[in-house]
Design a protein around this motif. Structure first.
Motif, short mmCIF file in Angstrom:
data_model
loop_
_atom_site.label_atom_id
_atom_site.label_comp_id
_atom_site.label_asym_id
_atom_site.label_seq_id
_atom_site.Cartn_x
_atom_site.Cartn_y
_atom_site.Cartn_z
N GLY A 74 14.54 55.98 10.24
CA GLY A 74 14.17 54.65 10.70
C GLY A 74 13.24 54.65 11.89
O GLY A 74 12.55 53.65 12.14
N LYS A 75 13.19 55.77 12.64
CA LYS A 75 12.34 55.78 13.84
C LYS A 75 10.88 55.56 13.50
O LYS A 75 10.12 55.00 14.30
CB LYS A 75 12.51 57.09 14.61
N TRP A 76 10.46 56.01 12.31
CA TRP A 76 9.06 55.84 11.94
C TRP A 76 8.73 54.38 11.71
O TRP A 76 7.65 53.91 12.10
CB TRP A 76 8.74 56.68 10.70
N TYR A 77 9.64 53.63 11.12
CA TYR A 77 9.39 52.20 10.91
C TYR A 77 9.37 51.46 12.23
O TYR A 77 8.58 50.52 12.42
CB TYR A 77 10.44 51.63 9.96
N LYS A 78 10.21 51.88 13.18
CA LYS A 78 10.19 51.27 14.51
C LYS A 78 8.85 51.54 15.19
O LYS A 78 8.27 50.65 15.82
CB LYS A 78 11.34 51.82 15.35
N LEU A 79 8.37 52.78 15.08
CA LEU A 79 7.09 53.13 15.69
C LEU A 79 5.95 52.33 15.04
O LEU A 79 5.10 51.76 15.74
CB LEU A 79 6.82 54.63 15.52
N VAL A 95 5.47 60.84 -0.47
CA VAL A 95 6.43 60.30 0.49
C VAL A 95 5.77 59.48 1.60
O VAL A 95 6.18 58.35 1.89
CB VAL A 95 7.26 61.44 1.11
N ILE A 96 4.74 60.02 2.23
CA ILE A 96 4.12 59.31 3.35
C ILE A 96 3.43 58.04 2.86
O ILE A 96 3.40 57.02 3.55
CB ILE A 96 3.18 60.24 4.12
N GLY A 97 2.89 58.08 1.66
CA GLY A 97 2.33 56.86 1.08
C GLY A 97 3.41 55.81 0.85
O GLY A 97 3.20 54.62 1.07
N HIS A 98 4.59 56.27 0.40
CA HIS A 98 5.71 55.35 0.18
C HIS A 98 6.12 54.69 1.51
O HIS A 98 6.41 53.48 1.55
CB HIS A 98 6.89 56.10 -0.43
N ILE A 99 6.16 55.47 2.58
CA ILE A 99 6.51 54.92 3.89
C ILE A 99 5.50 53.85 4.30
O ILE A 99 5.86 52.78 4.80
CB ILE A 99 6.58 56.05 4.94
N GLY A 100 4.20 54.13 4.08
CA GLY A 100 3.17 53.15 4.41
C GLY A 100 3.31 51.88 3.59
O GLY A 100 3.20 50.76 4.12
#
Length: 393
Positions: A74-79, A95-100
């Motif tokens: 979750g820290k990445w979404y907070k950032l 994966v990183i595309g999915h996060i974006g």
């Protein structure tokens, strides 16, 4: 604007997607935007990178030289939320595309995706019992991913046509990746002279050069077999293959089996900072690949003044002007005819200027400007307020 770029490969890795994302960040920053890159961890990365965030990653099981993100915390979404992004632009379907993509949905901001890779050309790397179904799965997943974006960007009409055949129904915008034209015109001639001596090349040699990842889909074995035929009538012919990859040892073995070791040079992988000097070694750039989405090495070669002798592919239609900045062949006979035109008639000498001119429209400056226009067009055709800043088209 505050812009988030999400990619599974980035500088100092050397490949088309990494270069495209790196150039896009640079050009958008030069145009006054704040650009944040989210990518994979890399032990060779510069500790002083500006606005580059690297997530935990592991080698990709099917392509060991590439990495794939494994971070879902979750820290990445907070950032991401703290950066007040105005737009998210993904460069990967992993994966990183999915996060974006998920972050764009959470923040309710526009989401753009660039489809860089024709994955069905890479299924030979995957050895599983149901491998015969992989191409269909790839087409389906590509359709789902692209239809989830607000806009889809592709580098050539070839990729646009392919996505439409998959069933992608979103707007598909064709925008070729740009390159730093100036880099490929800054040749260190002392270094080139050193390299010529190192690899046993002389001013009398007719040098075909290939630069890129050495893999099965690049079809370099065809070039080697054609090269053997060329040496029957042209003892000055030389083939220089620059790069590394899973097919390197197999190609070296093929050269040995065909008994043409004195005509073929393998340099191994070279640094990006020196790549223009390796292009300068050649007289003509050569390729037999039909798996390119755009073929950035073709553009780089042209920027260096190197005409093309390459197998025909749809991605070449806006780039190659047959007989002007090179030739596209369809079979061995055409290859032989065009080779003789270039070297026996010395046509490649006259093509150098046209080669350089044809690369100008692929400048990274123009690339950044066009992508910026795409971002802004998602908001308004007249103007919008972004964080109290007025931006007019």
């Amino acid at each position: 604007m505050n812009i988030g770029l999400f990619t599974d490969t980035y500088y100092p890795e050397i490949n088309g997607v990494a270069n495209s994302t790196y150039q896009l960040k640079k050009e958008l920053e030069d145009r006054g935007h704040n650009v944040y890159v989210f990518t994979v961890s890399n032990s060779n990365a510069d500790n002083e990178e500006h606005n580059v965030y690297r997530m935990k990653s592991i080698p990709f099981i099917f392509l060991k030289e590439r990495r794939i993100g494994i971070s879902f915390t979750g820290k990445w979404y907070k950032l991401i939320k703290s950066l007040n992004l105005d737009i998210i632009h993904t460069q990967t379907e992993f994966v990183i595309g999915h996060i974006g993509r998920k972050a764009a949905k959470m923040l309710n901001i526009p989401y753009i995706h660039t489809y860089h890779t024709i994955y069905e050309d890479y299924t030979h790397y995957i050895k599983v019992p149901f491998s015969y179904k992989l191409k269909g799965m790839i087409r389906f997943l590509s359709k789902v991913w692209c239809n989830g974006a607000d806009e889809v960007i592709v580098p050539t009409d070839k990729v646009k046509d392919l996505l439409e055949s998959y069933g992608v129904n979103k707007d598909i915008l064709v925008q070729p990746t740009g390159i730093d034209i100036d880099k490929f015109r800054q040749t260190d001639y002392e270094k080139v002279a050193f390299l010529r001596k190192k690899y046993g090349l002389t001013e009398y040699n007719h040098i075909l050069i290939n630069i890129g990842r050495i893999s099965k889909e690049k079809n370099l074995s065809e070039i080697i077999l054609y090269m053997k035929k060329v040496t029957w009538t042209d003892k000055n012919a030389r083939l220089v293959i620059v790069g590394d990859g899973p097919e390197l040892n197999s190609l070296k073995m093929l050269v040995k089996e065909e008994n043409i070791e004195e005509y073929v040079v393998f340099t191994g992988e070279v640094g990006w900072s020196d790549i223009q000097n390796y292009y300068a070694l050649g007289d003509v750039f050569i390729s037999a690949s039909t798996s390119e989405t755009q073929g950035l090495t073709y553009v780089e070669a042209l920027a260096c003044g190197k005409p093309l002798l390459v197998r025909y592919d749809k991605c070449l239609e806006q780039l190659l002007d047959n007989g002007i900045n090179g030739y596209a062949y369809n079979n061995e006979e055409e290859f032989k005819v065009y080779y003789e035109k270039m070297f026996k008639d010395r046509q490649y000498m006259a093509m150098r200027s046209d080669a350089k001119k044809s690369a100008i429209k692929y400048s990274s400056v123009e690339f950044g400007r066009r992508i910026e226009q795409i971002y802004l067009s998602l908001y308004s055709v007249n103007g919008i307020v972004l964080d109290e800043r007025k931006i007019w088209l």
